[in-house]
Design a protein around this motif. Structure first.
Motif, PDB file in Angstrom:
ATOM      1  N   UNK A 173      43.789   1.456  35.229  1.00  0.00           N
ATOM      2  CA  UNK A 173      43.103   1.253  36.456  1.00  0.00           C
ATOM      3  C   UNK A 173      43.409   2.222  37.572  1.00  0.00           C
ATOM      4  N   UNK A 174      44.241   2.932  37.284  1.00  0.00           N
ATOM      5  CA  UNK A 174      44.631   3.917  38.051  1.00  0.00           C
ATOM      6  C   UNK A 174      43.449   4.783  38.606  1.00  0.00           C
ATOM      7  N   UNK A 175      42.659   5.482  37.537  1.00  0.00           N
ATOM      8  CA  UNK A 175      41.687   6.197  37.827  1.00  0.00           C
ATOM      9  C   UNK A 175      40.392   5.503  38.575  1.00  0.00           C
ATOM     10  N   UNK A 176      40.254   4.143  38.135  1.00  0.00           N
ATOM     11  CA  UNK A 176      39.307   3.539  38.990  1.00  0.00           C
ATOM     12  C   UNK A 176      39.350   3.150  40.669  1.00  0.00           C
ATOM     13  N   UNK A 177      40.626   3.052  40.813  1.00  0.00           N
ATOM     14  CA  UNK A 177      41.357   2.732  42.051  1.00  0.00           C
ATOM     15  C   UNK A 177      41.339   3.942  42.817  1.00  0.00           C
ATOM     16  N   UNK A 178      41.456   5.038  42.195  1.00  0.00           N
ATOM     17  CA  UNK A 178      41.407   6.450  42.922  1.00  0.00           C
ATOM     18  C   UNK A 178      40.232   7.291  42.180  1.00  0.00           C
ATOM     19  N   UNK A 231      54.086   7.434  31.683  1.00  0.00           N
ATOM     20  CA  UNK A 231      54.507   8.813  31.856  1.00  0.00           C
ATOM     21  C   UNK A 231      53.398  10.200  32.197  1.00  0.00           C
ATOM     22  N   UNK A 232      52.041   9.428  32.278  1.00  0.00           N
ATOM     23  CA  UNK A 232      51.203  10.468  32.500  1.00  0.00           C
ATOM     24  C   UNK A 232      50.426   9.847  33.915  1.00  0.00           C
ATOM     25  N   UNK A 233      51.035   9.398  34.517  1.00  0.00           N
ATOM     26  CA  UNK A 233      50.523   8.646  35.759  1.00  0.00           C
ATOM     27  C   UNK A 233      50.870   9.766  36.813  1.00  0.00           C
ATOM     28  N   UNK A 234      50.053  10.255  37.548  1.00  0.00           N
ATOM     29  CA  UNK A 234      49.993  10.811  38.785  1.00  0.00           C
ATOM     30  C   UNK A 234      48.926  10.722  39.674  1.00  0.00           C
ATOM     31  N   UNK A 235      48.685  11.520  41.112  1.00  0.00           N
ATOM     32  CA  UNK A 235      47.732  11.386  41.840  1.00  0.00           C
ATOM     33  C   UNK A 235      47.449  12.569  42.157  1.00  0.00           C
ATOM     34  N   UNK A 237      59.659   1.841  35.075  1.00  0.00           N
ATOM     35  CA  UNK A 237      60.494   0.745  35.641  1.00  0.00           C
ATOM     36  C   UNK A 237      59.485  -0.403  35.855  1.00  0.00           C
ATOM     37  N   UNK A 238      57.981   0.132  36.289  1.00  0.00           N
ATOM     38  CA  UNK A 238      56.877  -0.878  36.621  1.00  0.00           C
ATOM     39  C   UNK A 238      55.604  -0.395  36.020  1.00  0.00           C
ATOM     40  N   UNK A 239      54.963  -1.453  35.664  1.00  0.00           N
ATOM     41  CA  UNK A 239      53.680  -1.013  34.887  1.00  0.00           C
ATOM     42  C   UNK A 239      52.536  -1.234  35.988  1.00  0.00           C
ATOM     43  N   UNK A 240      52.815  -1.246  37.128  1.00  0.00           N
ATOM     44  CA  UNK A 240      51.694  -1.545  38.148  1.00  0.00           C
ATOM     45  C   UNK A 240      51.360  -0.155  38.575  1.00  0.00           C
ATOM     46  N   UNK A 241      50.286   0.329  38.556  1.00  0.00           N
ATOM     47  CA  UNK A 241      49.924   1.773  38.879  1.00  0.00           C
ATOM     48  C   UNK A 241      49.936   1.982  40.498  1.00  0.00           C
ATOM     49  N   UNK A 242      50.121   0.840  41.193  1.00  0.00           N
ATOM     50  CA  UNK A 242      50.653   0.894  42.623  1.00  0.00           C
ATOM     51  C   UNK A 242      51.970   1.039  42.887  1.00  0.00           C
TER      52      UNK A 242
END
Ligand SMILES: [Zn+2]
Length: 462
Positions: free
Chosen positions: A213-218, A288-292, A330-335
């Motif tokens: 959901x990271x791309x939907x939130x940002x 591992x593929x999460x960035x902003x 450590x977390x699986x929340x995109x936040x």
């Protein structure tokens, strides 16, 4: 120290492509001549000779966007300046431009001095962008110190209000006027915070917060809005702005519109926005593929590549911000997932393989994006980003025929994973010279701390 002769090279720089021999004397480029010119000296044993057998020489690659030793959310990145710079050197990178955190008291002399201290272990050369989160008469005054400290640019955020990074929109016009006056280039991380806050609230309420959901939130729309807003204010003040890590087709469209109005907007993108897409955020190891900003659609990859082909981007840099697997998972929340991925070491091979090999850009255009332009824009040219006689002998020797899989085992970041681990590249740096010294060729040859701060002059854009 003996002079080094790099013979039988194919040289690519702002003057074009040619076959020649380059002579290095101590830290500097001493001469460049046609093949055979140095024969007499060779026979007399005047030089240490390295026969490149037709391999390329580029001006040392510059990663204009890195975050070594970044403190975030109670932890610190896996790569400090030593390990990060080793990975950079292995990837043919001889200079990085990293960031200086905003000092609460607005004392940039102190913040830059402290960051220089942290960077002292680097094996490659470096400069910084200063992050600015506030603007008042005292900060206005202090901004002029950056020039004396050898910085050419500052970075602004239109998001992350919750952690204090965001600079209030009311301050933009006066800040831009001041920057214009003292010739400091503003960079912007462009994402509209209010839209993101609203979406965060909507998705959180339904507990839709995993990586996917990271791309939907940002969303890309947030990027486009912020580009437009800040671009317009900069245009009114008549100062150029540089957008870091542009991630989306919509964002690029906003840049195009501003340029059509004659605003001076310059843009950087990264290998991950060109080559990775949001399907990675549905994998089990999505973190591992999460960035902003987040990874976008395959369509965005395509449009950004088109933008590269049409010279709409001036720089490709990496936003290298390496956390290890344990930190990321450590977390699986995109936040909450620590945002950022390693990138510097694979910058050149990825852009060569996907860009030059696929005929999206010429090899000369690649060298512009990865060395010449960042050097000019951030005030390091011609000492960096050129092969002019008398300038720093920063050289990347590149073999277009070496094939490599970008696995963690083949790379040097302390992150110990690569977001490109499924990629095989063809074309790889095989020797890295920093100020005349061979610092990497299959293994590290530089001493800890042999890199140094390079004083930047004003941006070529100002
Ligand atoms: Zn960044």
């Amino acid at each position: 120290m003996k002079k080094i002769l790099l013979k039988n090279a194919k040289v690519v720089d702002d003057k074009g492509i040619r076959k020649s021999d380059i002579l290095i004397d101590d830290e500097k480029i001493a001469a460049e001549e046609k093949r055979g010119f140095f024969e007499e000296g060779e026979q007399k044993g005047e030089f240490k000779i390295i026969d490149l057998d037709g391999k390329y020489i580029f001006p040392g690659i510059i990663d204009a966007h890195t975050h070594y030793l970044l403190r975030s959310r109670g932890t610190v990145t896996a790569d400090d300046f030593y390990q990060g710079s080793i990975a950079a050197a292995a990837g043919g990178v001889t200079t990085v431009i990293d960031y200086v955190d905003f000092p609460e008291d607005g004392d940039f002399k102190r913040s830059v001095a402290a960051r220089k201290k942290e960077a002292e272990e680097s094996v490659i050369d470096y400069n910084f962008h200063q992050i600015v989160q506030e603007f008042n008469p005292e900060i206005s005054e202090n901004l002029a110190d950056l020039k004396e400290l050898g910085l050419a640019s500052i970075k602004l955020f239109t998001t992350y209000k919750d952690v204090g990074y965001m600079i209030d929109r009311k301050m933009w016009p006066d800040l831009f006027k001041r920057l214009k006056e003292i010739k400091i280039l503003p960079q912007v991380h462009a994402e509209d915070d209010s839209l993101i806050q609203d979406l965060k609230e909507v998705y959180s309420r339904r507990n839709l917060i995993e990586s996917r959901y990271h791309p939907a939130i940002r969303p890309a729309a947030a990027e486009a809005l912020a580009v437009k807003d800040m671009g317009e204010v900069a245009h009114e003040v008549d100062i150029p702005i540089y957008i870091v890590h542009l991630s989306s087709a919509e964002g690029l469209e906003a840049v195009r519109k501003l340029r059509a109005e004659k605003a001076q907007v310059y843009a950087e993108t990264t290998p991950h926005y060109l080559m990775l897409d949001n399907s990675y955020l549905k994998r089990e190891d999505a973190q591992l593929f999460l960035m902003t900003p987040p990874l976008r659609d395959k369509y965005d990859n395509q449009i950004l590549w088109q933008g590269i082909s049409q010279n709409e981007f001036q720089v490709v840099a990496t936003d290298h911000c390496a956390f290890n697997r344990e930190q990321k998972m450590k977390s699986n929340s995109s936040l909450e997932i620590l945002p950022g991925i390693p990138g510097t070491e694979s910058l050149l091979p990825l852009i060569y393989s996907s860009g030059v090999r696929n005929n999206r850009i010429t090899i000369r255009e690649m060298v512009e994006l990865l060395s010449i332009n960042p050097a000019k824009i951030f005030g390091l040219y011609p000492e960096k980003g050129s092969l002019e006689i008398g300038t720093d002998a920063d050289l990347t020797v590149f073999d277009p025929n070496v094939e490599k899989k970008l696995t963690a085992e083949n790379l040097h970041s302390a992150a110990e994973y690569s977001p490109y681990q499924d990629f095989t590249v063809k074309g790889y740096p095989v020797m890295t010279f920093r100020r005349g010294q061979l610092i990497f060729d299959n293994k590290l040859r530089a001493e800890k701390g042999s890199g140094k701060f390079i004083f930047a002059h004003s941006s070529s854009l100002l």
